[in-house]
Design a protein around this motif. Structure first.
Motif, PDB file in Angstrom:
ATOM      1  N   ALA A 197      19.919  37.452  15.798  1.00  0.00           N
ATOM      2  CA  ALA A 197      20.531  36.197  15.869  1.00  0.00           C
ATOM      3  C   ALA A 197      21.133  36.152  17.099  1.00  0.00           C
ATOM      4  CB  ALA A 197      21.468  35.983  14.720  1.00  0.00           C
ATOM      5  N   LYS A 198      21.649  35.030  17.560  1.00  0.00           N
ATOM      6  CA  LYS A 198      22.265  34.941  18.945  1.00  0.00           C
ATOM      7  C   LYS A 198      23.772  34.497  18.510  1.00  0.00           C
ATOM      8  CE  LYS A 198      18.873  33.659  22.190  1.00  0.00           C
ATOM      9  NZ  LYS A 198      18.608  32.677  23.302  1.00  0.00           N
ATOM     10  N   LYS A 199      24.489  35.312  19.099  1.00  0.00           N
ATOM     11  CA  LYS A 199      26.169  35.102  19.064  1.00  0.00           C
ATOM     12  C   LYS A 199      26.427  34.495  20.542  1.00  0.00           C
ATOM     13  CE  LYS A 199      29.036  38.049  20.285  1.00  0.00           C
ATOM     14  NZ  LYS A 199      30.057  39.042  20.343  1.00  0.00           N
ATOM     15  N   TRP A 200      26.961  33.274  20.209  1.00  0.00           N
ATOM     16  CA  TRP A 200      27.608  32.449  21.326  1.00  0.00           C
ATOM     17  C   TRP A 200      29.435  32.527  21.435  1.00  0.00           C
ATOM     18  CZ3 TRP A 200      24.572  28.508  23.765  1.00  0.00           C
ATOM     19  CH2 TRP A 200      23.309  28.579  23.750  1.00  0.00           C
ATOM     20  N   THR A 201      29.777  32.785  22.501  1.00  0.00           N
ATOM     21  CA  THR A 201      31.149  33.061  22.470  1.00  0.00           C
ATOM     22  C   THR A 201      32.015  31.958  23.582  1.00  0.00           C
ATOM     23  OG1 THR A 201      30.798  35.414  22.198  1.00  0.00           O
ATOM     24  CG2 THR A 201      33.265  34.625  22.957  1.00  0.00           C
ATOM     25  N   PHE A 202      33.060  31.333  23.071  1.00  0.00           N
ATOM     26  CA  PHE A 202      33.757  30.329  23.839  1.00  0.00           C
ATOM     27  C   PHE A 202      34.954  30.779  23.866  1.00  0.00           C
ATOM     28  CE2 PHE A 202      29.999  28.448  21.986  1.00  0.00           C
ATOM     29  CZ  PHE A 202      29.497  27.424  22.910  1.00  0.00           C
ATOM     30  N   ASN A 203      35.589  30.328  25.005  1.00  0.00           N
ATOM     31  CA  ASN A 203      37.015  30.598  25.037  1.00  0.00           C
ATOM     32  C   ASN A 203      37.686  29.168  24.623  1.00  0.00           C
ATOM     33  OD1 ASN A 203      38.153  32.629  26.815  1.00  0.00           O
ATOM     34  ND2 ASN A 203      37.174  31.951  28.482  1.00  0.00           N
ATOM     35  N   ILE A 204      38.518  29.384  23.718  1.00  0.00           N
ATOM     36  CA  ILE A 204      39.533  28.394  22.950  1.00  0.00           C
ATOM     37  C   ILE A 204      40.784  27.977  23.982  1.00  0.00           C
ATOM     38  CG2 ILE A 204      41.223  27.864  20.886  1.00  0.00           C
ATOM     39  CD1 ILE A 204      39.247  29.373  19.290  1.00  0.00           C
ATOM     40  N   THR A 205      40.937  26.585  24.123  1.00  0.00           N
ATOM     41  CA  THR A 205      41.797  26.197  25.196  1.00  0.00           C
ATOM     42  C   THR A 205      43.065  25.846  24.555  1.00  0.00           C
ATOM     43  OG1 THR A 205      40.860  24.089  25.514  1.00  0.00           O
ATOM     44  CG2 THR A 205      39.904  25.931  27.183  1.00  0.00           C
ATOM     45  N   ASN A 206      43.172  25.501  23.164  1.00  0.00           N
ATOM     46  CA  ASN A 206      44.190  24.776  22.676  1.00  0.00           C
ATOM     47  C   ASN A 206      44.859  25.714  21.526  1.00  0.00           C
ATOM     48  OD1 ASN A 206      42.066  24.403  20.509  1.00  0.00           O
ATOM     49  ND2 ASN A 206      42.991  22.739  19.864  1.00  0.00           N
ATOM     50  N   PHE A 207      44.761  27.042  21.713  1.00  0.00           N
ATOM     51  CA  PHE A 207      45.527  27.952  21.002  1.00  0.00           C
ATOM     52  C   PHE A 207      47.053  27.716  20.834  1.00  0.00           C
ATOM     53  CE2 PHE A 207      46.809  32.077  19.214  1.00  0.00           C
ATOM     54  CZ  PHE A 207      46.495  31.698  17.839  1.00  0.00           C
ATOM     55  N   THR A 208      47.752  27.736  19.841  1.00  0.00           N
ATOM     56  CA  THR A 208      49.193  27.718  19.835  1.00  0.00           C
ATOM     57  C   THR A 208      49.862  28.188  20.816  1.00  0.00           C
ATOM     58  OG1 THR A 208      49.551  28.791  17.893  1.00  0.00           O
ATOM     59  CG2 THR A 208      49.572  26.433  17.677  1.00  0.00           C
ATOM     60  N   ASP A 209      49.462  29.716  21.049  1.00  0.00           N
ATOM     61  CA  ASP A 209      50.070  30.597  21.886  1.00  0.00           C
ATOM     62  C   ASP A 209      49.215  30.830  23.140  1.00  0.00           C
ATOM     63  OD1 ASP A 209      51.312  32.416  23.344  1.00  0.00           O
ATOM     64  OD2 ASP A 209      51.393  34.014  21.797  1.00  0.00           O
ATOM     65  N   SER A 210      49.533  30.013  24.156  1.00  0.00           N
ATOM     66  CA  SER A 210      48.761  29.746  25.314  1.00  0.00           C
ATOM     67  C   SER A 210      48.616  30.973  25.854  1.00  0.00           C
ATOM     68  CB  SER A 210      49.159  28.652  26.275  1.00  0.00           C
ATOM     69  OG  SER A 210      50.256  29.124  26.632  1.00  0.00           O
ATOM     70  N   SER A 211      49.557  32.026  25.922  1.00  0.00           N
ATOM     71  CA  SER A 211      49.599  33.363  26.654  1.00  0.00           C
ATOM     72  C   SER A 211      48.330  34.197  26.128  1.00  0.00           C
ATOM     73  CB  SER A 211      50.869  34.177  26.665  1.00  0.00           C
ATOM     74  OG  SER A 211      51.153  34.484  25.262  1.00  0.00           O
ATOM     75  N   GLU A 212      47.930  34.086  24.724  1.00  0.00           N
ATOM     76  CA  GLU A 212      46.959  34.880  24.234  1.00  0.00           C
ATOM     77  C   GLU A 212      45.712  34.161  24.339  1.00  0.00           C
ATOM     78  OE1 GLU A 212      46.451  37.301  19.869  1.00  0.00           O
ATOM     79  OE2 GLU A 212      47.888  35.566  19.944  1.00  0.00           O
ATOM     80  N   LYS A 213      44.617  35.275  24.687  1.00  0.00           N
ATOM     81  CA  LYS A 213      43.248  34.712  24.736  1.00  0.00           C
ATOM     82  C   LYS A 213      42.655  34.801  23.320  1.00  0.00           C
ATOM     83  CE  LYS A 213      42.503  35.754  29.535  1.00  0.00           C
ATOM     84  NZ  LYS A 213      41.662  36.532  30.431  1.00  0.00           N
ATOM     85  N   VAL A 214      42.015  33.741  22.816  1.00  0.00           N
ATOM     86  CA  VAL A 214      41.720  33.554  21.722  1.00  0.00           C
ATOM     87  C   VAL A 214      39.994  32.923  22.143  1.00  0.00           C
ATOM     88  CG1 VAL A 214      41.549  32.385  19.554  1.00  0.00           C
ATOM     89  CG2 VAL A 214      43.812  32.786  20.514  1.00  0.00           C
ATOM     90  N   ARG A 215      39.022  33.403  21.224  1.00  0.00           N
ATOM     91  CA  ARG A 215      37.645  33.386  21.365  1.00  0.00           C
ATOM     92  C   ARG A 215      37.027  32.607  20.182  1.00  0.00           C
ATOM     93  NH1 ARG A 215      36.274  37.169  25.436  1.00  0.00           N
ATOM     94  NH2 ARG A 215      37.556  36.633  27.149  1.00  0.00           N
ATOM     95  N   CYS A 216      36.057  31.879  20.323  1.00  0.00           N
ATOM     96  CA  CYS A 216      35.467  31.188  19.131  1.00  0.00           C
ATOM     97  C   CYS A 216      33.932  31.729  19.385  1.00  0.00           C
ATOM     98  CB  CYS A 216      35.329  29.746  19.006  1.00  0.00           C
ATOM     99  SG  CYS A 216      34.145  29.118  17.933  1.00  0.00           S
ATOM    100  N   ASN A 217      33.412  32.603  18.203  1.00  0.00           N
ATOM    101  CA  ASN A 217      32.153  32.997  18.050  1.00  0.00           C
ATOM    102  C   ASN A 217      31.461  32.446  16.870  1.00  0.00           C
ATOM    103  OD1 ASN A 217      32.496  35.492  20.025  1.00  0.00           O
ATOM    104  ND2 ASN A 217      33.815  36.136  18.536  1.00  0.00           N
ATOM    105  N   ILE A 218      30.257  31.961  17.542  1.00  0.00           N
ATOM    106  CA  ILE A 218      29.241  31.287  16.376  1.00  0.00           C
ATOM    107  C   ILE A 218      27.846  32.216  16.350  1.00  0.00           C
ATOM    108  CG2 ILE A 218      30.137  28.942  16.429  1.00  0.00           C
ATOM    109  CD1 ILE A 218      28.360  28.022  18.059  1.00  0.00           C
ATOM    110  N   ILE A 219      27.334  32.441  15.090  1.00  0.00           N
ATOM    111  CA  ILE A 219      26.197  33.033  15.139  1.00  0.00           C
ATOM    112  C   ILE A 219      25.158  32.073  14.679  1.00  0.00           C
ATOM    113  CG2 ILE A 219      25.083  35.193  13.969  1.00  0.00           C
ATOM    114  CD1 ILE A 219      27.848  36.230  13.476  1.00  0.00           C
ATOM    115  N   ILE A 220      23.992  31.994  15.369  1.00  0.00           N
ATOM    116  CA  ILE A 220      22.933  31.035  15.169  1.00  0.00           C
ATOM    117  C   ILE A 220      21.445  31.824  15.014  1.00  0.00           C
ATOM    118  CG2 ILE A 220      21.709  29.099  16.140  1.00  0.00           C
ATOM    119  CD1 ILE A 220      24.677  28.371  16.017  1.00  0.00           C
ATOM    120  N   SER A 221      20.914  31.564  14.067  1.00  0.00           N
ATOM    121  CA  SER A 221      19.504  32.061  13.661  1.00  0.00           C
ATOM    122  C   SER A 221      18.456  30.831  13.443  1.00  0.00           C
ATOM    123  CB  SER A 221      19.804  33.030  12.477  1.00  0.00           C
ATOM    124  OG  SER A 221      18.300  33.418  12.409  1.00  0.00           O
ATOM    125  N   ASP A 222      17.486  30.851  14.289  1.00  0.00           N
ATOM    126  CA  ASP A 222      16.454  29.696  14.163  1.00  0.00           C
ATOM    127  C   ASP A 222      17.478  28.120  14.006  1.00  0.00           C
ATOM    128  OD1 ASP A 222      14.464  31.324  14.038  1.00  0.00           O
ATOM    129  OD2 ASP A 222      14.564  31.665  11.716  1.00  0.00           O
TER     130      ASP A 222
END
Length: 158
Positions: free
Chosen positions: A108-133
């Motif tokens: 499968a493919k994992k797509w990773t994005f930076n989340i820009t509206n997390f409540t604690d802006s000092s913490e880096k938070v990511r969104c990963n989605i896993i896609i197959s076909d």
């Protein structure tokens, strides 16, 4: 042998051709503009995400604002046999309505994005989605901090 002869004025021919062309353009735009395709199969939601725009739109629909471009897109091999790590990760998926059991041994493919509206802006938070076909099969919201967190895409309302 049949011979068919039609007599049309140039104006009628241009109007007819224009009408067909306009209808084809409208149909193409309608098909291409569908944001997210959802179907129900055996009680679960199937989400089809073909384009980058559809992927970001879906993540935005969950309440997350993300960077417009992924920071990483990688192929992942879902193991045929799950270790404790994968079993724990799959529990997060099941709580969000997904199950990686059906994809054991597949790529499968994992797509990773930076989340820009997390409540604690000092913490880096990511969104990963896993896609197959082009089908969303799982994902997570996670912190990159050493003592960070990981949760499912869809919060468990239990």
């Amino acid at each position: 042998m049949f011979v068919l002869s039609l007599k049309m004025s140039k104006i009628k021919l241009i109007i007819g051709f224009s009408t067909i062309l306009i209808l084809a353009i409208i149909a193409t735009n309608f098909i291409a503009s569908s944001e997210i395709t959802e179907t129900r199969t055996k009680g679960s939601k199937e989400i089809i995400l073909k384009t980058l725009e559809q992927k970001t739109s879906y993540i935005n629909s969950l309440g997350w604002e993300i960077s417009p471009d992924p920071i990483e897109v990688v192929e992942i091999a879902i193991p045929k046999e799950f270790t404790d790590v994968y079993n724990n990760y799959n529990k997060i998926q099941i709580d969000s309505g997904y199950n990686l059991e059906n994809y054991k041994g597949k790529v499968a493919k994992k797509w990773t994005f930076n989340i820009t509206n997390f409540t604690d802006s000092s913490e880096k938070v990511r969104c990963n989605i896993i896609i197959s076909d082009n089908k969303l099969i799982g994902g997570d919201i996670s912190s990159v901090a050493f003592d960070g967190f990981m949760t499912g895409l869809i919060k468990n309302n239990k």
